[in-house]
Scaffold this motif. Structure first.
Motif, mmCIF file in Angstrom:
data_model
loop_
_atom_site.group_PDB
_atom_site.id
_atom_site.type_symbol
_atom_site.label_atom_id
_atom_site.label_comp_id
_atom_site.label_asym_id
_atom_site.label_seq_id
_atom_site.Cartn_x
_atom_site.Cartn_y
_atom_site.Cartn_z
ATOM 1 N N ASP A 191 40.248 51.602 45.060
ATOM 2 C CA ASP A 191 39.050 51.001 44.489
ATOM 3 C C ASP A 191 38.909 49.607 45.099
ATOM 4 N N ASN A 192 37.667 49.176 45.260
ATOM 5 C CA ASN A 192 37.436 47.823 45.773
ATOM 6 C C ASN A 192 36.039 47.365 45.395
ATOM 7 N N ASN A 193 35.750 46.098 45.615
ATOM 8 C CA ASN A 193 34.413 45.579 45.313
ATOM 9 C C ASN A 193 34.241 44.228 46.005
ATOM 10 N N MET A 194 33.025 43.992 46.450
ATOM 11 C CA MET A 194 32.628 42.702 47.006
ATOM 12 C C MET A 194 31.607 42.099 46.058
ATOM 13 N N VAL A 195 31.960 41.023 45.402
ATOM 14 C CA VAL A 195 31.111 40.419 44.371
ATOM 15 C C VAL A 195 30.462 39.165 44.930
ATOM 16 N N SER A 196 29.140 39.183 45.012
ATOM 17 C CA SER A 196 28.417 38.031 45.550
ATOM 18 C C SER A 196 28.561 36.820 44.629
ATOM 19 N N ILE A 197 28.306 37.038 43.340
ATOM 20 C CA ILE A 197 28.451 35.968 42.359
ATOM 21 C C ILE A 197 28.595 36.581 40.968
ATOM 22 N N SER A 198 29.477 36.001 40.156
ATOM 23 C CA SER A 198 29.690 36.521 38.800
ATOM 24 C C SER A 198 30.417 35.475 37.966
ATOM 25 N N SER A 202 41.982 38.997 34.980
ATOM 26 C CA SER A 202 40.585 38.553 35.092
ATOM 27 C C SER A 202 40.529 37.246 35.880
ATOM 28 N N THR A 203 39.360 36.978 36.443
ATOM 29 C CA THR A 203 39.127 35.727 37.162
ATOM 30 C C THR A 203 37.648 35.379 37.058
ATOM 31 N N GLY A 204 37.298 34.169 37.400
ATOM 32 C CA GLY A 204 35.897 33.772 37.385
ATOM 33 C C GLY A 204 35.707 32.357 36.869
ATOM 34 N N PRO A 205 34.539 31.798 37.162
ATOM 35 C CA PRO A 205 33.450 32.388 37.942
ATOM 36 C C PRO A 205 33.813 32.498 39.422
ATOM 37 N N VAL A 206 33.150 33.434 40.131
ATOM 38 C CA VAL A 206 33.465 33.684 41.534
ATOM 39 C C VAL A 206 32.199 33.729 42.374
ATOM 40 N N SER A 207 32.399 33.549 43.678
ATOM 41 C CA SER A 207 31.304 33.664 44.632
ATOM 42 C C SER A 207 31.869 34.271 45.912
ATOM 43 N N ASP A 208 31.280 35.386 46.366
ATOM 44 C CA ASP A 208 31.753 36.091 47.565
ATOM 45 C C ASP A 208 33.220 36.488 47.432
ATOM 46 N N CYS A 209 33.547 37.066 46.306
ATOM 47 C CA CYS A 209 34.920 37.503 46.014
ATOM 48 C C CYS A 209 35.087 38.970 46.404
ATOM 49 N N TYR A 210 36.193 39.242 47.119
ATOM 50 C CA TYR A 210 36.510 40.622 47.476
ATOM 51 C C TYR A 210 37.890 40.975 46.935
ATOM 52 N N TRP A 211 37.988 42.114 46.227
ATOM 53 C CA TRP A 211 39.289 42.598 45.749
ATOM 54 C C TRP A 211 39.448 44.071 46.115
ATOM 55 N N SER A 243 43.207 40.225 47.353
ATOM 56 C CA SER A 243 42.203 39.354 46.750
ATOM 57 C C SER A 243 41.810 38.282 47.755
ATOM 58 N N LYS A 244 40.487 38.147 47.990
ATOM 59 C CA LYS A 244 39.977 37.131 48.910
ATOM 60 C C LYS A 244 38.858 36.340 48.248
ATOM 61 N N LYS A 245 39.023 35.040 48.189
ATOM 62 C CA LYS A 245 38.025 34.125 47.613
ATOM 63 C C LYS A 245 37.681 34.458 46.168
ATOM 64 N N CYS A 246 38.666 34.962 45.427
ATOM 65 C CA CYS A 246 38.444 35.294 44.020
ATOM 66 C C CYS A 246 39.041 34.244 43.078
ATOM 67 N N GLY A 247 39.834 33.338 43.618
ATOM 68 C CA GLY A 247 40.466 32.344 42.760
ATOM 69 C C GLY A 247 41.672 32.896 42.048
#
Length: 221
Positions: free
Chosen positions: A188-195, A168-177, A211-215
């Motif tokens: 499977d993949n997802n682009m998360v704007s904010i969570s 798990s990770t977060g909080p995130v902004s513009d995270c792609y995995w 993982s990109k910009k997910c922390g």
């Protein structure tokens, strides 16, 4: 006439004697001014060693006694001492867990690096000896990894690999995995704007994870 001569001689002799007596008296050394007082002698110079320097001295002595090569230097940002202090900081902060410590500092970095780290931990960060023991046990499990592209490997033997598990990770902004198979095809993949948080399970059958910009990802189970 004889009396007059005697009187004259006496008058001349006595002042000379008096002058001679005064000169000899003044020429004697004055004991009160030439004697050296013990309290006035210069004190032996003392050298004050800072705690940081004392720690470096202990560190350098231990490595030298063990025959372990290292870059000297106790100043900020210089030598192996500064690098090892950074390793201790990462261990304390959780960014260097037992798995990464075993894989990098005790593994791929080489035998000399492994010997230096195992020698310096009891000196520079003795509170991290349990973490070192876990890393040396061979049973360390990956609990954390950062952004990047990874090969999924059960043993984590690849140079840049991630072990299967739920992270798990977060909080995130513009995270792609992204999860992919061994051929690079996306599973499977997802682009998360904010969570506030994201949880992803990397399966044993997966071939890669991106993982990109997910922390940092942390192992959940």
């Amino acid at each position: 006439m004889r009396r007059t001569l005697l009187a004259v001689c006496a008058a001349l002799i006595f002042p000379l004697a008096a002058c001679g007596s005064e000169e000899s008296t003044n020429s004697l050394p004055d004991a009160t001014t030439t004697a050296v007082s013990p309290s006035s002698s210069a004190a032996a110079p003392t050298t004050t060693v800072s705690p940081e320097q004392a720690l470096y001295n202990e560190y350098a002595a231990a490595l030298t006694a063990a025959g372990i090569p290292f870059r000297p230097g106790s100043g900020l940002g210089s030598g192996a001492f500064s690098s090892d202090q950074s390793i201790c900081k990462a261990m304390r902060g959780g960014t260097l867990d037992a798995y990464q410590l075993a894989r990098v500092e005790l593994g791929t970095a080489g035998e000399d690096n492994k010997r230096r780290v195992t020698t310096m931990v009891p000196i520079l960060c003795p509170d991290q000896q349990p973490l070192l023991a876990e890393a040396l046990s061979g049973n360390a499990v990956m609990t954390r990894f950062i952004d990047g592209k990874y090969i999924v490997s059960q043993g984590g033997s690849a140079q840049r690999s991630v072990m299967p598990g739920t992270y798990s990770t977060g909080p995130v902004s513009d995270c792609y995995w992204e999860r992919a198979d061994s051929q690079g095809n996306i599973i499977d993949n997802n682009m998360v704007s904010i969570s506030q948080s994201i949880t992803v399970t990397i399966a044993e059958s997966d071939g890669a994870f991106t993982s990109k910009k997910c922390g940092p990802w942390t192992l959940v189970r």
